[in-house]
Structure formats: structure tokens, C-alpha cells
Design a protein around this motif. Sequence first.
Motif, PDB file in Angstrom:
ATOM      1  N   THR A 295      11.503  -2.872  14.755  1.00  0.00           N
ATOM      2  CA  THR A 295      11.790  -3.432  13.433  1.00  0.00           C
ATOM      3  C   THR A 295      10.527  -3.574  12.603  1.00  0.00           C
ATOM      4  N   SER A 296       9.422  -3.913  13.233  1.00  0.00           N
ATOM      5  CA  SER A 296       8.181  -4.157  12.500  1.00  0.00           C
ATOM      6  C   SER A 296       7.714  -2.911  11.760  1.00  0.00           C
ATOM      7  N   PHE A 297       8.028  -1.734  12.301  1.00  0.00           N
ATOM      8  CA  PHE A 297       7.614  -0.505  11.613  1.00  0.00           C
ATOM      9  C   PHE A 297       8.261  -0.414  10.232  1.00  0.00           C
ATOM     10  N   VAL A 298       9.543  -0.797  10.166  1.00  0.00           N
ATOM     11  CA  VAL A 298      10.237  -0.770   8.880  1.00  0.00           C
ATOM     12  C   VAL A 298       9.638  -1.798   7.926  1.00  0.00           C
ATOM     13  N   LEU A 299       9.242  -2.963   8.453  1.00  0.00           N
ATOM     14  CA  LEU A 299       8.709  -4.025   7.603  1.00  0.00           C
ATOM     15  C   LEU A 299       7.338  -3.690   7.033  1.00  0.00           C
ATOM     16  N   ILE A 300       6.507  -3.023   7.842  1.00  0.00           N
ATOM     17  CA  ILE A 300       5.145  -2.751   7.388  1.00  0.00           C
ATOM     18  C   ILE A 300       5.030  -1.395   6.696  1.00  0.00           C
ATOM     19  N   LEU A 301       6.092  -0.611   6.720  1.00  0.00           N
ATOM     20  CA  LEU A 301       6.037   0.728   6.126  1.00  0.00           C
ATOM     21  C   LEU A 301       5.674   0.709   4.635  1.00  0.00           C
ATOM     22  N   PRO A 302       6.258  -0.203   3.806  1.00  0.00           N
ATOM     23  CA  PRO A 302       5.864  -0.211   2.386  1.00  0.00           C
ATOM     24  C   PRO A 302       4.375  -0.469   2.179  1.00  0.00           C
ATOM     25  N   THR A 303       3.817  -1.431   2.922  1.00  0.00           N
ATOM     26  CA  THR A 303       2.395  -1.732   2.798  1.00  0.00           C
ATOM     27  C   THR A 303       1.544  -0.568   3.296  1.00  0.00           C
ATOM     28  N   PHE A 304       1.960   0.054   4.396  1.00  0.00           N
ATOM     29  CA  PHE A 304       1.191   1.160   4.957  1.00  0.00           C
ATOM     30  C   PHE A 304       1.129   2.347   4.000  1.00  0.00           C
ATOM     31  N   THR A 305       2.265   2.710   3.442  1.00  0.00           N
ATOM     32  CA  THR A 305       2.294   3.868   2.542  1.00  0.00           C
ATOM     33  C   THR A 305       1.571   3.576   1.224  1.00  0.00           C
ATOM     34  N   LYS A 306       1.625   2.340   0.782  1.00  0.00           N
ATOM     35  CA  LYS A 306       0.995   1.980  -0.494  1.00  0.00           C
ATOM     36  C   LYS A 306      -0.519   1.859  -0.357  1.00  0.00           C
ATOM     37  N   VAL A 307      -0.972   1.168   0.696  1.00  0.00           N
ATOM     38  CA  VAL A 307      -2.391   0.840   0.823  1.00  0.00           C
ATOM     39  C   VAL A 307      -3.161   1.942   1.554  1.00  0.00           C
ATOM     40  N   PHE A 308      -2.652   2.369   2.699  1.00  0.00           N
ATOM     41  CA  PHE A 308      -3.415   3.315   3.527  1.00  0.00           C
ATOM     42  C   PHE A 308      -3.284   4.753   3.023  1.00  0.00           C
ATOM     43  N   LEU A 309      -2.064   5.138   2.609  1.00  0.00           N
ATOM     44  CA  LEU A 309      -1.836   6.516   2.178  1.00  0.00           C
ATOM     45  C   LEU A 309      -1.834   6.670   0.660  1.00  0.00           C
ATOM     46  N   ASN A 310      -1.973   5.558  -0.067  1.00  0.00           N
ATOM     47  CA  ASN A 310      -2.027   5.584  -1.538  1.00  0.00           C
ATOM     48  C   ASN A 310      -0.823   6.293  -2.156  1.00  0.00           C
ATOM     49  N   MET A 311       0.349   6.015  -1.660  1.00  0.00           N
ATOM     50  CA  MET A 311       1.562   6.636  -2.182  1.00  0.00           C
ATOM     51  C   MET A 311       2.110   5.830  -3.347  1.00  0.00           C
ATOM     52  N   SER A 312       2.727   6.526  -4.274  1.00  0.00           N
ATOM     53  CA  SER A 312       3.395   5.874  -5.395  1.00  0.00           C
ATOM     54  C   SER A 312       4.767   5.373  -4.947  1.00  0.00           C
ATOM     55  N   THR A 313       5.472   4.697  -5.857  1.00  0.00           N
ATOM     56  CA  THR A 313       6.807   4.210  -5.527  1.00  0.00           C
ATOM     57  C   THR A 313       7.746   5.370  -5.220  1.00  0.00           C
ATOM     58  N   GLY A 314       7.633   6.467  -5.990  1.00  0.00           N
ATOM     59  CA  GLY A 314       8.479   7.632  -5.725  1.00  0.00           C
ATOM     60  C   GLY A 314       8.202   8.237  -4.360  1.00  0.00           C
ATOM     61  N   GLU A 315       6.931   8.332  -3.987  1.00  0.00           N
ATOM     62  CA  GLU A 315       6.583   8.857  -2.658  1.00  0.00           C
ATOM     63  C   GLU A 315       7.021   7.910  -1.550  1.00  0.00           C
ATOM     64  N   SER A 316       6.899   6.603  -1.785  1.00  0.00           N
ATOM     65  CA  SER A 316       7.365   5.629  -0.796  1.00  0.00           C
ATOM     66  C   SER A 316       8.874   5.725  -0.605  1.00  0.00           C
ATOM     67  N   ALA A 317       9.585   5.958  -1.699  1.00  0.00           N
ATOM     68  CA  ALA A 317      11.030   6.135  -1.587  1.00  0.00           C
ATOM     69  C   ALA A 317      11.364   7.408  -0.822  1.00  0.00           C
ATOM     70  N   LEU A 318      10.576   8.465  -1.004  1.00  0.00           N
ATOM     71  CA  LEU A 318      10.787   9.702  -0.251  1.00  0.00           C
ATOM     72  C   LEU A 318      10.541   9.469   1.242  1.00  0.00           C
ATOM     73  N   VAL A 319       9.539   8.662   1.560  1.00  0.00           N
ATOM     74  CA  VAL A 319       9.289   8.299   2.957  1.00  0.00           C
ATOM     75  C   VAL A 319      10.514   7.627   3.558  1.00  0.00           C
ATOM     76  N   LEU A 320      11.093   6.675   2.829  1.00  0.00           N
ATOM     77  CA  LEU A 320      12.287   5.994   3.330  1.00  0.00           C
ATOM     78  C   LEU A 320      13.467   6.940   3.418  1.00  0.00           C
ATOM     79  N   LEU A 321      13.549   7.895   2.529  1.00  0.00           N
ATOM     80  CA  LEU A 321      14.623   8.874   2.556  1.00  0.00           C
ATOM     81  C   LEU A 321      14.578   9.702   3.840  1.00  0.00           C
ATOM     82  N   ILE A 322      13.410  10.212   4.157  1.00  0.00           N
ATOM     83  CA  ILE A 322      13.253  10.998   5.383  1.00  0.00           C
ATOM     84  C   ILE A 322      13.446  10.129   6.619  1.00  0.00           C
TER      85      ILE A 322
END
Length: 535
Positions: free
Chosen positions: A337-364
Amino acid sequence: LKQSSGPTKIKRYHIPAMKSDDENVLSTVELKSTYPAAEHGEEGLEPLNPQEERDNIHYSPGNEDFDLKESQSIWNGNNIAVGLLMDNIALSPLATSYVSISVAILSSVEEEVGCTDLPPNIECDARIWGVKPSSLVTLSSGIMGLAVCIFMPLAGAIVDYSKERRKIGYWTGICLVVFNAAQIDIIRGWRIPLLFSMVGPPVYFLHSLISLAYYPSLSSGPKLVAKFISSFEIAKFVMNTLFLSCLIFIARVFHADDITSAFIGQLLAVTVSLPFMHFSWRDYLPDSPQLNQKPSGEWYLIAGLNKIRQTCNEIKRVNEPMKWFFIAIAFANPSQTSFVLILPTFTKVFLNMSTGESALVLLIFNLSTALGARCGSLLCCKKDPIFGSKMFLIFAFFTSFLCVLITEGPYGKSIFFSYLIICGICVGGYFTCESTLMTVLTPRDQEAEIMGIYIFVIRMLLWFPSLIFTGLNENGVGLNKAIAVIQCNALLAAFLLSKMGAYDEVMAASITHKSQRNTCRINLEISTASDSELL
């Protein structure tokens, strides 16, 4: 039998009893009770309609014929299954919109503390309420998760003393929709959405408890339960996929930033979830009888605490495999479960993804999780839920090191999607196996109480991965390495699941446990009926 005025008749219970260690026999207990004389057919007996017969099958302990009748078409007339399916669909957008609202809160906080103009490779060192902006959402969810889960066993025991299970489920679901509607205020600031993201978990956990209490009504056979649960998971993640696809499309068309995307996401989630939530609890999920009688003169709080103590002692004494199951999932569930919780922070901070890219991550991730749910169902049917749970946990542990290797370097963002697919399969498969095993182990006369204990156990250490993630983040450790550290819990959980023993032994202990509870309940009814006749 429909109860009304009429002559005294005999009510027969068929309950499983253990004659020896390897021989199951059916014992019949006859109890005098008052039932109506039918206008046609045998005197004193009136046939039930199909839905009443199904409810009677569920709430008459030990009856296993329901599996045989429903095995050919699992959805045929099973209103409980349809209602739970709709409830899972309703919860999906509400939970998925957490990603966009988390990213929007993070963006708003960074803008407030002046971190928006930093170069991409420079981390923000500013503080808000004493922590980094990137730690704010994960820390708040971790604190609320710990505070709320403590009360879930008590809530479950009290629900079993009540006849209002369906009403509680309905109104907690409506409250979740209202909370998401309040987060539309992200346009004006981040504090109110953060507040509702913190008060939402208590209501969400209570609603989940009520929903899970209906799971044992589906079937007592693990294969059929696995098919139902995998269908719920697949429907949930397909709904997530559709929701995210719509969100990405709308955000791209209107060139929305993080905050506007979150606003659209919350509005879309509320619009989609409300009808599914309303009709699932109003038209499909039935009222539940009062499963336990509260001792006369005791407060619900005291009676609930005493009931929890008795149940824990009973599990420790009679059903040792269930004890090891609870210990194992205390580490296993948070690791996934923790992976799902920290995924938004990880994609935003570590990978510098935008909201659209973060949504694509959740889509996949959701598509791969749906695939994992199907794999989990196949493992439950071909092998057993214990084997499936261990395989997915071990696989999740070893593949977590892949995240460390592939996310560093110029192509880390692109290669990250391959790890995302593997992780999604592990998460979806494990949750299907875990839910299946929990459902078949639960005695049917304490559904909400056991599910309350279950929620307490899986949330008890949910704060721990978030705390590790926050601590490593605060000390400058790479967030990709933090994910690998968190997955060490999965390996420990796989070892603890092995302590349950062979699957056949687990099911034998479960049958013995349920048989003893059924016998005690029948004896109590006999005693109550005898006292009534004497009066």
C-alpha cells in the motif's frame, strides 16, 4: 422460513462438526421455534423466494450448498456481489483523485514557500510546519492512518451488535463523496483540501469495514471468492484507468496546470462516484441481521472491548494459522500500500513529472494492477491463496532493487515505467490473494468484528513505511533507494506467512474454529428458547 404467527415447529440447523482429525460429519440440531402454517404444502412451512433463500443460506451456519448453486454463473441473482462491485467502482475515482490533489497541494505549498523557481536538479530546502513540502502529504496520511486504525476493531464489534450495517455503509459512502467535493476548493488554497485529506481516512476505513463485512456472504469456497474479488479489483482498476484517461484528456485540451487539473479531477470524481455509491447501497446490498446480542446493561463501548478481548483469545487458542496470518499481513499490506501512497511524491520530486505525467503513471499502474488481480485469482484457483501471497511478496522484494538501478541517469524517467508495470502486477495479485484468504477464514457470525481487526492489522504499521520514506527524504537519501528499503517488509511477511502451515491444515483449523462457534451459538439459542417456554 418466514417467521409470523403460527404453530410451533422445528427449525433444523446443519452445522459441521469435527468427529476426528480427518473426518468431517454433519450434525443436526433441532430447535423449537414459531413458524407460520403455509397456505399450501406441508403444514407450518412456507417456501422462500430466491433472494430470501440465498440470505438464509448465508446466515445459516455451515451450509456450503451455495457454492454449488452459484458456481456456473457467479453473478446470477447475487445482489451482494453486484452491490460490492458497484461500491468498488464508486470508491475508485475518490481514491484515484488523491494523486492529483496531492500533487496540487505540493505545488501550492512549494509556491507559498518559494520553491517553484529552482532548477530541476536542485531540491527545495524550505520548511512548512517544520517539514519539507515533499513530506507534508505523506506525513499527514501516516499520522491519520495510525490514529484511525486503532478504533476499527471496536467499530466492527459494535456494528455486529447492530442491525444498521447497511445504513452505516450508505452514509459513510456519501460522506466520502462530500469530502471530495470540498477538496474542489483547491483553487483558492491548499489548507482546506489538506484538512479533508486528513479527516477522510477515518470515514474511508469505516466504510471499508462495512463493505468487507459483506464479503463472507459471497461464498464459503475460496475459488469462487477469488473470482469475485479479482472481478472487484479488475473493475476498480479499469474504472481508475477510465477516470485517469478522462482527466489527462481534459487537462491536455484545456492546458491545465497542477491546481486546475486537481480541480477537474475532484469534480469528475464526485460526478462519477455519487450514483454508483447511492444505488449500490440502496438497491443491492441488503440489511444485515444482528449477529451478536449485546449483554444487557452494558454500554456498547464496554461490550465491544470485551468482545474484542474474547475474540483475540479465541483465535490464539483455537485458530493459530489465523494468528500468523494477522501477524504476516501487518507487514505485507503496508509494504504494498505504501507504494501507492508515496508514488505522487516520488514522481513529482524525484522524477520531476508534471501532473499529466503523474496521471499517466497511475494509468499504467492501474492497468498492470488489473492484470495482477487476474494472476492472483489464477494462483488462488490453481494452487491456494497462501502460495499466491508469498510469491507476489517475494517478487515485489527482489524487483524493488530494479527501481534503484533504472531510475538514476538521463533515461530514468522513461525506464521507470517498466518497473511500474512489474510493481502493479505484484500489488494487484497480492491484494487478491490476501482478501480471498481473509474472507474464507472469517466466521460468519462476527463478520464486521473480524474485518475491523483485519483493517486494524493492515493499517497498524502503515505509518511505518511513510515514516521511513519521510526520514530518508529528510536526510537526503534518494527516494528510489527509500522504495527498496520499504520493500524489505515484503520479504519478512513472506516468511511469516510460511508459519501458517500447509493450506489444508489452515482450512482444517478454520473449520474447527467455525464449528465451535456455530455449536456455541446454537446452544445459546436452545437455552434462550427453553427459557422462553418456561416463562
